[in-house]
Design a protein around this motif. Structure first.
Motif, PDB file in Angstrom:
ATOM      1  N   ALA A 148     -28.764   9.197 -12.615  1.00 14.66           N
ATOM      2  CA  ALA A 148     -27.600   8.306 -12.497  1.00 14.66           C
ATOM      3  C   ALA A 148     -28.039   6.847 -12.407  1.00 14.66           C
ATOM      4  O   ALA A 148     -27.405   5.958 -12.993  1.00 14.66           O
ATOM      5  CB  ALA A 148     -26.773   8.704 -11.273  1.00 14.66           C
ATOM      6  N   LYS A 149     -29.111   6.589 -11.682  1.00 14.71           N
ATOM      7  CA  LYS A 149     -29.636   5.222 -11.611  1.00 14.71           C
ATOM      8  C   LYS A 149     -30.032   4.715 -12.996  1.00 14.71           C
ATOM      9  O   LYS A 149     -29.775   3.558 -13.345  1.00 14.71           O
ATOM     10  CB  LYS A 149     -30.861   5.175 -10.687  1.00 14.71           C
ATOM     11  N   LYS A 150     -30.669   5.590 -13.766  1.00 15.75           N
ATOM     12  CA  LYS A 150     -31.093   5.196 -15.117  1.00 15.75           C
ATOM     13  C   LYS A 150     -29.869   4.928 -15.991  1.00 15.75           C
ATOM     14  O   LYS A 150     -29.850   3.989 -16.798  1.00 15.75           O
ATOM     15  CB  LYS A 150     -31.952   6.311 -15.725  1.00 15.75           C
ATOM     16  N   TRP A 151     -28.831   5.759 -15.856  1.00 14.44           N
ATOM     17  CA  TRP A 151     -27.587   5.543 -16.605  1.00 14.44           C
ATOM     18  C   TRP A 151     -26.988   4.190 -16.241  1.00 14.44           C
ATOM     19  O   TRP A 151     -26.541   3.437 -17.118  1.00 14.44           O
ATOM     20  CB  TRP A 151     -26.592   6.659 -16.308  1.00 14.44           C
ATOM     21  N   MET A 152     -26.975   3.889 -14.949  1.00  8.69           N
ATOM     22  CA  MET A 152     -26.411   2.619 -14.494  1.00  8.69           C
ATOM     23  C   MET A 152     -27.177   1.429 -15.065  1.00  8.69           C
ATOM     24  O   MET A 152     -26.588   0.435 -15.490  1.00  8.69           O
ATOM     25  CB  MET A 152     -26.403   2.577 -12.960  1.00  8.69           C
ATOM     26  N   ASP A 210     -29.234  11.241 -23.602  1.00 10.76           N
ATOM     27  CA  ASP A 210     -30.519  10.631 -23.921  1.00 10.76           C
ATOM     28  C   ASP A 210     -31.123   9.849 -22.759  1.00 10.76           C
ATOM     29  O   ASP A 210     -32.160   9.201 -22.915  1.00 10.76           O
ATOM     30  CB  ASP A 210     -30.381   9.706 -25.129  1.00 10.76           C
ATOM     31  N   ILE A 211     -30.502   9.906 -21.587  1.00 13.25           N
ATOM     32  CA  ILE A 211     -31.093   9.267 -20.412  1.00 13.25           C
ATOM     33  C   ILE A 211     -32.293  10.096 -19.974  1.00 13.25           C
ATOM     34  O   ILE A 211     -32.212  11.311 -19.846  1.00 13.25           O
ATOM     35  CB  ILE A 211     -30.077   9.179 -19.262  1.00 13.25           C
ATOM     36  N   ALA A 212     -33.421   9.448 -19.751  1.00 13.84           N
ATOM     37  CA  ALA A 212     -34.625  10.192 -19.384  1.00 13.84           C
ATOM     38  C   ALA A 212     -35.403   9.462 -18.292  1.00 13.84           C
ATOM     39  O   ALA A 212     -35.444   8.226 -18.256  1.00 13.84           O
ATOM     40  CB  ALA A 212     -35.513  10.407 -20.603  1.00 13.84           C
ATOM     41  N   ILE A 213     -35.996  10.241 -17.411  1.00 12.11           N
ATOM     42  CA  ILE A 213     -36.857   9.723 -16.361  1.00 12.11           C
ATOM     43  C   ILE A 213     -38.303   9.867 -16.830  1.00 12.11           C
ATOM     44  O   ILE A 213     -38.625  10.728 -17.651  1.00 12.11           O
ATOM     45  CB  ILE A 213     -36.648  10.526 -15.056  1.00 12.11           C
ATOM     46  N   ALA A 214     -39.188   9.058 -16.307  1.00 12.09           N
ATOM     47  CA  ALA A 214     -40.599   9.165 -16.642  1.00 12.09           C
ATOM     48  C   ALA A 214     -41.099  10.590 -16.405  1.00 12.09           C
ATOM     49  O   ALA A 214     -40.631  11.288 -15.504  1.00 12.09           O
ATOM     50  CB  ALA A 214     -41.415   8.184 -15.797  1.00 12.09           C
ATOM     51  N   ASP A 215     -42.051  11.032 -17.211  1.00 15.41           N
ATOM     52  CA  ASP A 215     -42.556  12.400 -17.106  1.00 15.41           C
ATOM     53  C   ASP A 215     -43.128  12.704 -15.732  1.00 15.41           C
ATOM     54  O   ASP A 215     -43.059  13.841 -15.254  1.00 15.41           O
ATOM     55  CB  ASP A 215     -43.638  12.659 -18.160  1.00 15.41           C
ATOM     56  N   THR A 216     -43.706  11.719 -15.078  1.00 14.21           N
ATOM     57  CA  THR A 216     -44.254  11.905 -13.732  1.00 14.21           C
ATOM     58  C   THR A 216     -43.295  11.335 -12.692  1.00 14.21           C
ATOM     59  O   THR A 216     -42.884  10.173 -12.794  1.00 14.21           O
ATOM     60  CB  THR A 216     -45.620  11.211 -13.594  1.00 14.21           C
ATOM     61  N   TYR A 243     -24.416  -1.303 -15.094  1.00  8.70           N
ATOM     62  CA  TYR A 243     -23.445  -1.088 -14.016  1.00  8.70           C
ATOM     63  C   TYR A 243     -24.099  -1.462 -12.694  1.00  8.70           C
ATOM     64  O   TYR A 243     -25.098  -0.871 -12.291  1.00  8.70           O
ATOM     65  CB  TYR A 243     -22.995   0.373 -13.982  1.00  8.70           C
ATOM     66  N   GLU A 244     -23.539  -2.446 -12.014  1.00  5.61           N
ATOM     67  CA  GLU A 244     -24.107  -2.906 -10.750  1.00  5.61           C
ATOM     68  C   GLU A 244     -23.205  -2.527  -9.590  1.00  5.61           C
ATOM     69  O   GLU A 244     -21.986  -2.737  -9.630  1.00  5.61           O
ATOM     70  CB  GLU A 244     -24.322  -4.420 -10.779  1.00  5.61           C
ATOM     71  N   VAL A 245     -23.812  -1.989  -8.546  1.00  9.03           N
ATOM     72  CA  VAL A 245     -23.079  -1.633  -7.338  1.00  9.03           C
ATOM     73  C   VAL A 245     -23.044  -2.855  -6.423  1.00  9.03           C
ATOM     74  O   VAL A 245     -24.094  -3.440  -6.137  1.00  9.03           O
ATOM     75  CB  VAL A 245     -23.757  -0.458  -6.597  1.00  9.03           C
ATOM     76  N   PRO A 246     -21.858  -3.259  -5.965  1.00 11.98           N
ATOM     77  CA  PRO A 246     -21.784  -4.430  -5.079  1.00 11.98           C
ATOM     78  C   PRO A 246     -22.625  -4.220  -3.825  1.00 11.98           C
ATOM     79  O   PRO A 246     -22.575  -3.157  -3.201  1.00 11.98           O
ATOM     80  CB  PRO A 246     -20.286  -4.510  -4.734  1.00 11.98           C
ATOM     81  N   LYS A 247     -23.400  -5.225  -3.460  1.00  9.13           N
ATOM     82  CA  LYS A 247     -24.282  -5.098  -2.300  1.00  9.13           C
ATOM     83  C   LYS A 247     -23.498  -5.185  -0.996  1.00  9.13           C
ATOM     84  O   LYS A 247     -23.644  -4.360  -0.116  1.00  9.13           O
ATOM     85  CB  LYS A 247     -25.362  -6.184  -2.353  1.00  9.13           C
ATOM     86  N   ASN A 248     -22.673  -6.184  -0.841  1.00  6.72           N
ATOM     87  CA  ASN A 248     -21.876  -6.326   0.377  1.00  6.72           C
ATOM     88  C   ASN A 248     -20.439  -5.919   0.061  1.00  6.72           C
ATOM     89  O   ASN A 248     -19.561  -6.748  -0.115  1.00  6.72           O
ATOM     90  CB  ASN A 248     -21.937  -7.765   0.893  1.00  6.72           C
ATOM     91  N   HIS A 249     -20.214  -4.607  -0.025  1.00  4.73           N
ATOM     92  CA  HIS A 249     -18.936  -4.148  -0.562  1.00  4.73           C
ATOM     93  C   HIS A 249     -17.772  -4.319   0.408  1.00  4.73           C
ATOM     94  O   HIS A 249     -16.621  -4.180   0.009  1.00  4.73           O
ATOM     95  CB  HIS A 249     -19.046  -2.696  -1.035  1.00  4.73           C
ATOM     96  N   PHE A 250     -18.034  -4.630   1.668  1.00  7.00           N
ATOM     97  CA  PHE A 250     -16.945  -4.877   2.606  1.00  7.00           C
ATOM     98  C   PHE A 250     -16.426  -6.309   2.499  1.00  7.00           C
ATOM     99  O   PHE A 250     -15.405  -6.652   3.088  1.00  7.00           O
ATOM    100  CB  PHE A 250     -17.401  -4.599   4.042  1.00  7.00           C
ATOM    101  N   ALA A 251     -17.109  -7.150   1.750  1.00  7.07           N
ATOM    102  CA  ALA A 251     -16.760  -8.569   1.702  1.00  7.07           C
ATOM    103  C   ALA A 251     -15.458  -8.832   0.954  1.00  7.07           C
ATOM    104  O   ALA A 251     -14.696  -9.723   1.315  1.00  7.07           O
ATOM    105  CB  ALA A 251     -17.889  -9.363   1.064  1.00  7.07           C
ATOM    106  N   ALA A 252     -15.199  -8.067  -0.096  1.00  7.02           N
ATOM    107  CA  ALA A 252     -13.991  -8.287  -0.908  1.00  7.02           C
ATOM    108  C   ALA A 252     -13.416  -6.939  -1.331  1.00  7.02           C
ATOM    109  O   ALA A 252     -14.159  -5.979  -1.534  1.00  7.02           O
ATOM    110  CB  ALA A 252     -14.323  -9.134  -2.129  1.00  7.02           C
ATOM    111  N   ASP A 253     -12.094  -6.884  -1.488  1.00  7.20           N
ATOM    112  CA  ASP A 253     -11.439  -5.619  -1.827  1.00  7.20           C
ATOM    113  C   ASP A 253     -11.885  -5.086  -3.182  1.00  7.20           C
ATOM    114  O   ASP A 253     -12.053  -3.876  -3.361  1.00  7.20           O
ATOM    115  CB  ASP A 253      -9.924  -5.786  -1.807  1.00  7.20           C
TER     116      ASP A 253
END
Length: 322
Positions: free
Chosen positions: A164-168, A101-107, A173-183
């Motif tokens: 996938a962005k819409k699913w997130m 049921d994830i959907a993107i705008a028609d345009t 679901y958030e992607v870490p911005k500075n992913h090298f900062a912590a394991d």
């Protein structure tokens, strides 16, 4: 690069689905708007913003100030994309199948610029971007007979990223911005990239990568044989090392989904494994969409073979048993 063409205006091509029919004479309610982000030999502010998180500030300042006519080769890629973009309208529903049921705008929009690093990427929630310079550098002339089909696959790949962005967003679901900062942030980012790009690669693979029945071609098996040990070694290092060094993180990050297609040690195997899961029916992939990035190692555990699977299972014997 060849001769340059001076464009004195911004081109916007609207390809509404109601005006585009496929061989079965089907119509679509969707609309794709193609925009050339080059005017008076300069890139538009929209193109600069699309690159904002992908390039350095200094590079973007330089690009914004630079002046260059669009080349004949880049213009040919623009014309190719403009001529087939409406076909994306006709396959959007099928691309949507694994996402339920994830959907993107028609345009949606396809924004075309030049002088970035990546041939394709997405911007915000409704825009697919292609870099005309990178398309020519990576795939040669737009007139090559193989590039029409390739461009459709690349558009499908990037549209899948919008899904996938819409699913997130829906699943917070958030992607870490500075992913090298912590394991923990690094591991989360890598699993997200594997999931996100693996589904993209599933859409951009040519038919030669897909199984015939339950069997993969010898060439596909060979590539899996080359990439599987790299996948296993890097994933196990990431999982079993208490504190990863910066060099280790860089090594794990390298070629997850970038670099030459056959060297994408995670995205390509995952794309192939998804093809094995689908067996021609993309409804079978909904499980792996909904498990999200945290479930992608379960897909690997299911499809790795031989010594690679044995080594993987020794570490993950009590995890990812879906």
């Amino acid at each position: 690069m060849g001769k340059s063409i001076v464009l004195m205006f911004t081109i916007i091509l609207v390809t509404p689905g109601c005006h585009i029919r496929n061989k079965e004479n089907r119509e679509s309610r969707y609309t794709t708007i193609v925009k050339l982000a080059i005017k008076d030999q300069k890139v538009s502010s929209e193109w600069i913003e699309a690159l904002r998180t992908r390039e350095s500030g200094a590079y973007l300042d330089s690009l914004a100030d630079s002046t260059r006519p669009i080349s004949e080769e880049e213009l040919a890629w623009y014309k190719l994309i403009a001529s087939i973009a409406g076909d994306l309208n006709l396959i959007r529903d099928s691309l949507n199948v694994p996402f339920n049921d994830i959907a993107i705008a028609d345009t949606i929009y396809i924004l075309l610029g030049y002088h970035g690093s990546d041939d394709g990427f997405t911007y915000q929630n409704q825009t697919i971007c292609f870099d005309l310079t990178a398309l020519y550098d990576n795939y040669g002339s737009a007139h090559d007979i193989t590039n029409g089909d390739r461009m459709m696959r690349l558009m499908s790949h990037e549209f899948t990223h919008l899904l996938a962005k819409k699913w997130m967003k829906k699943n917070k679901y958030e992607v870490p911005k500075n992913h090298f900062a912590a394991d923990t942030a690094f591991r989360k980012h890598i699993l997200w990239e594997m999931w996100y790009e693996g589904f993209g690669v599933y859409r951009s693979m040519s038919s030669k990568w897909f199984p015939k029945g339950d069997s993969l071609s010898p060439a596909t098996q060979k590539v899996l044989g080359e990439l599987s040990p790299v996948f296993v070694e890097k994933v196990l290092l990431m999982d079993t090392t208490k504190v990863l060094t910066t060099d280790q993180k860089r090594w794990i990050q390298e070629n997850v989904s970038d670099g030459p297609f056959r060297q994408k040690y995670a995205a390509l195997p995952i794309g192939i494994w998804l093809a094995l899961e689908a067996r021609g029916n993309d409804e079978n992939l909904s499980e792996w969409v909904n498990r999200g990035p945290d479930g992608i190692l379960g897909l690997a555990k299911k499809h790795l073979t031989g010594e690679h699977k044995k080594k993987f299972d020794e570490v993950f014997h009590d995890r990812y048993n879906f």
